[in-house]
Design a protein around this motif. Structure first.
Motif, mmCIF file in Angstrom:
data_model
loop_
_atom_site.group_PDB
_atom_site.id
_atom_site.type_symbol
_atom_site.label_atom_id
_atom_site.label_comp_id
_atom_site.label_asym_id
_atom_site.label_seq_id
_atom_site.Cartn_x
_atom_site.Cartn_y
_atom_site.Cartn_z
ATOM 1 N N SER A 23 -17.783 4.669 59.397
ATOM 2 C CA SER A 23 -18.030 3.598 60.371
ATOM 3 C C SER A 23 -16.933 2.540 60.310
ATOM 4 C CB SER A 23 -19.397 2.958 60.116
ATOM 5 O OG SER A 23 -19.598 1.839 60.950
ATOM 6 N N ARG A 24 -16.539 2.152 59.100
ATOM 7 C CA ARG A 24 -15.476 1.147 58.959
ATOM 8 C C ARG A 24 -14.163 1.661 59.534
ATOM 9 N NH1 ARG A 24 -18.235 0.322 53.964
ATOM 10 N NH2 ARG A 24 -16.832 1.772 52.886
ATOM 11 N N LEU A 25 -13.890 2.952 59.318
ATOM 12 C CA LEU A 25 -12.645 3.531 59.843
ATOM 13 C C LEU A 25 -12.655 3.569 61.376
ATOM 14 C CD1 LEU A 25 -12.205 6.504 57.332
ATOM 15 C CD2 LEU A 25 -10.822 4.419 57.449
ATOM 16 N N ILE A 26 -13.807 3.866 61.939
ATOM 17 C CA ILE A 26 -13.911 3.908 63.400
ATOM 18 C C ILE A 26 -13.768 2.510 63.992
ATOM 19 C CG2 ILE A 26 -15.486 4.361 65.330
ATOM 20 C CD1 ILE A 26 -16.647 6.686 63.673
ATOM 21 N N ARG A 27 -14.462 1.548 63.404
ATOM 22 C CA ARG A 27 -14.457 0.192 63.954
ATOM 23 C C ARG A 27 -13.105 -0.497 63.767
ATOM 24 N NH1 ARG A 27 -19.626 -0.973 65.429
ATOM 25 N NH2 ARG A 27 -21.277 0.228 64.429
ATOM 26 N N SER A 28 -12.369 -0.081 62.749
ATOM 27 C CA SER A 28 -11.045 -0.661 62.527
ATOM 28 C C SER A 28 -9.981 0.000 63.391
ATOM 29 C CB SER A 28 -10.650 -0.520 61.048
ATOM 30 O OG SER A 28 -10.421 0.842 60.714
ATOM 31 N N GLY A 29 -10.331 1.136 64.007
ATOM 32 C CA GLY A 29 -9.376 1.853 64.840
ATOM 33 C C GLY A 29 -8.560 2.888 64.090
ATOM 34 N N GLU A 30 -8.771 3.023 62.780
ATOM 35 C CA GLU A 30 -8.024 4.031 62.019
ATOM 36 C C GLU A 30 -8.421 5.445 62.439
ATOM 37 O OE1 GLU A 30 -7.180 2.935 57.710
ATOM 38 O OE2 GLU A 30 -8.826 1.543 58.184
ATOM 39 N N ILE A 31 -9.673 5.603 62.860
ATOM 40 C CA ILE A 31 -10.097 6.834 63.518
ATOM 41 C C ILE A 31 -10.371 6.453 64.966
ATOM 42 C CG2 ILE A 31 -11.813 8.665 63.654
ATOM 43 C CD1 ILE A 31 -12.285 8.428 60.706
ATOM 44 N N LEU A 66 -22.080 5.967 67.203
ATOM 45 C CA LEU A 66 -20.659 5.980 66.863
ATOM 46 C C LEU A 66 -20.025 7.347 67.082
ATOM 47 C CD1 LEU A 66 -20.452 3.769 63.659
ATOM 48 C CD2 LEU A 66 -19.511 3.276 65.914
ATOM 49 N N ILE A 67 -20.787 8.407 66.871
ATOM 50 C CA ILE A 67 -20.249 9.748 67.070
ATOM 51 C C ILE A 67 -21.250 10.570 67.858
ATOM 52 C CG2 ILE A 67 -19.038 9.588 64.859
ATOM 53 C CD1 ILE A 67 -20.985 11.713 63.772
ATOM 54 N N VAL A 68 -20.798 11.708 68.339
ATOM 55 C CA VAL A 68 -21.677 12.612 69.077
ATOM 56 C C VAL A 68 -21.341 14.038 68.671
ATOM 57 C CG1 VAL A 68 -20.113 12.747 71.056
ATOM 58 C CG2 VAL A 68 -22.536 13.276 71.362
#
Length: 407
Positions: A23-31, A66-68
């Motif tokens: 979640s942190r990686l997604i919200r930071s844009g790293e993923i 966050l994901i699907v």
């Protein structure tokens, strides 16, 4: 990406910890939005945990939008801007399959919506501000709707579209932990609604005529509080409930009335552009049926207007609860809908749209059949939409491939 996730996961490698790190990686844009996540097995092997641990983490991320999961295609990060959507609803907006036309949401063709000009001209220059306690439904609109309803309803009110009607209906019927019979497959946002109510879903397969009677009989043993179904243009299969099937379902319900007496919530979301005649269990069970008709597909999603009819004791509860929120659906919008439903020009436009959608359905079904996908369910489909697959084909007998959304 596996190394990125592995580096972000702290020493404790529980499902919660893995989900939090991703979640942190997604919200930071790293993923980034749209990226495909590692497979459960590959990430589990890298982290030294069981596949079930990673699977639970993925489920947690999906539950918050966050994901699907796209089945065998893998799990993907939802596109930016969809995380505010409920989880199942977000799946409709978060497709990562490149396509010429996305049919999953059933969005109407803008070119087939009626011209609003004449209807807008009939709206008063000032809003009706005489009272907060005046009648909630425009009398002439109510008279017109009653004349077109599939059975004589006891009470009728106007709401803000089909999902609003379904939500408000369930609000007066359900308590936390209640069971609800739903179609399998079903419209994904219905599943979000039931999750919000803390309801347990009892899935009943459908075929080209509607819910399977024997499966409904089995589901009634669980003593459900409600039955949620779509009477025409079922999403996602396109099936419409036949009068014969409706009679069969009524017989099943009456045979089990000594055990359970669930409220029936019917969503007729595409009625005005369906070529199939309206059928409702309310014709036989009016005391326990809430029937909904939406005008979003036929007259425009932004109108946000629909009608809800049923027994007075339930409709009165819904109207009373709305008084503590929006109060009523704007009478100005009701005037617009009335004009669209009665003016010859807009009636002709809707008739043309109905014919165009039907011809597109036939053409699409034929094209799918030529490519080995079968002939599809009989009846009208939702606007600009194709059947997206019935996951119960092996048991319900329908001809669609087993790749659709499940309930």
């Amino acid at each position: 990406m596996i190394d990125l996730i592995a580096g972000a996961v702290e020493e404790k490698k529980s499902p919660e910890a893995i989900a939090a790190a991703v979640s942190r990686l997604i919200r930071s844009g790293e993923i980034a939005s749209g990226e495909r996540l590692p497979t459960v097995r590959d990430l589990a092997a890298t982290l030294g945990v069981s596949p079930a641990t990673v699977s639970n983490a993925w489920q947690a991320l999906a539950s918050v939008g966050l994901i699907v999961s796209r089945g065998r295609a893998g799990s993907f990060v939802l596109q930016a801007g969809t995380t505010w959507m409920p989880a199942h609803f977000a799946e409709l907006a978060g497709s990562h399959v490149e396509a010429r036309l996305d049919l999953s949401a059933g969005t109407p063709d803008a070119l087939l919506l009626p011209d609003l000009g004449a209807a807008l001209a009939r709206v008063p220059s000032r809003a009706d501000t005489s009272s907060y306690l005046a009648g909630r439904v425009l009398p002439e609109l109510e008279s017109h709707l009653r004349a077109s309803w599939p059975y004589p309803p006891e009470s009728l009110t106007i709401v803000d579209g089909a999902l609003d009607a379904v939500s408000r209906s369930l609000d007066v019927v359900l308590r936390y932990g209640d069971r609800v019979v739903v179609e399998d497959p079903s419209f994904p946002p219905f599943l979000d609604l039931l999750d919000q109510f803390g309801a347990e879903r009892v899935a009943v397969p459908v075929d080209q005529h509607g819910m399977l009677p024997d499966a409904l009989a089995f589901a009634l043993r669980s003593n459900p509080a409600a039955i949620l179904l779509q009477t025409r243009a079922h999403n996602p299969t396109g099936a419409s409930m036949s009068e014969g099937r409706a009679r069969e379902l009524v017989r099943v319900l009456r045979a089990h009335s000594h055990l359970t007496d669930p409220v029936i919530v019917e969503d007729d979301h595409s009625g005005e552009i369906s070529t199939v005649r309206a059928t409702s269990l309310g014709s036989w069970l009016p005391h326990r049926t809430l029937h909904i008709r939406s005008y979003a597909k036929s007259h425009g999603p932004d109108l946000r207007i629909g009608a809800l009819a049923g027994p007075t004791n339930l409709i009165d509860q819904i109207v009373a609860r709305r008084m503590l929120g929006p109060g009523w659906t704007s009478r100005m919008l009701q005037i617009i809908l009335y004009e669209l439903l009665t003016a010859p020009s807009s009636v002709a436009q809707i008739a043309e749209a109905r014919a165009v959608y039907h011809s597109r359905q036939i053409a699409l079904a034929g094209a799918l059949a030529r490519r080995g996908f079968g002939g599809g369910f009989a009846g009208a489909v939702r606007p600009a939409a194709a059947e997206s697959g019935c996951p119960t084909a092996s048991t319900c007998g329908c001809p669609w491939p087993t790749n659709g959304p499940r309930s």
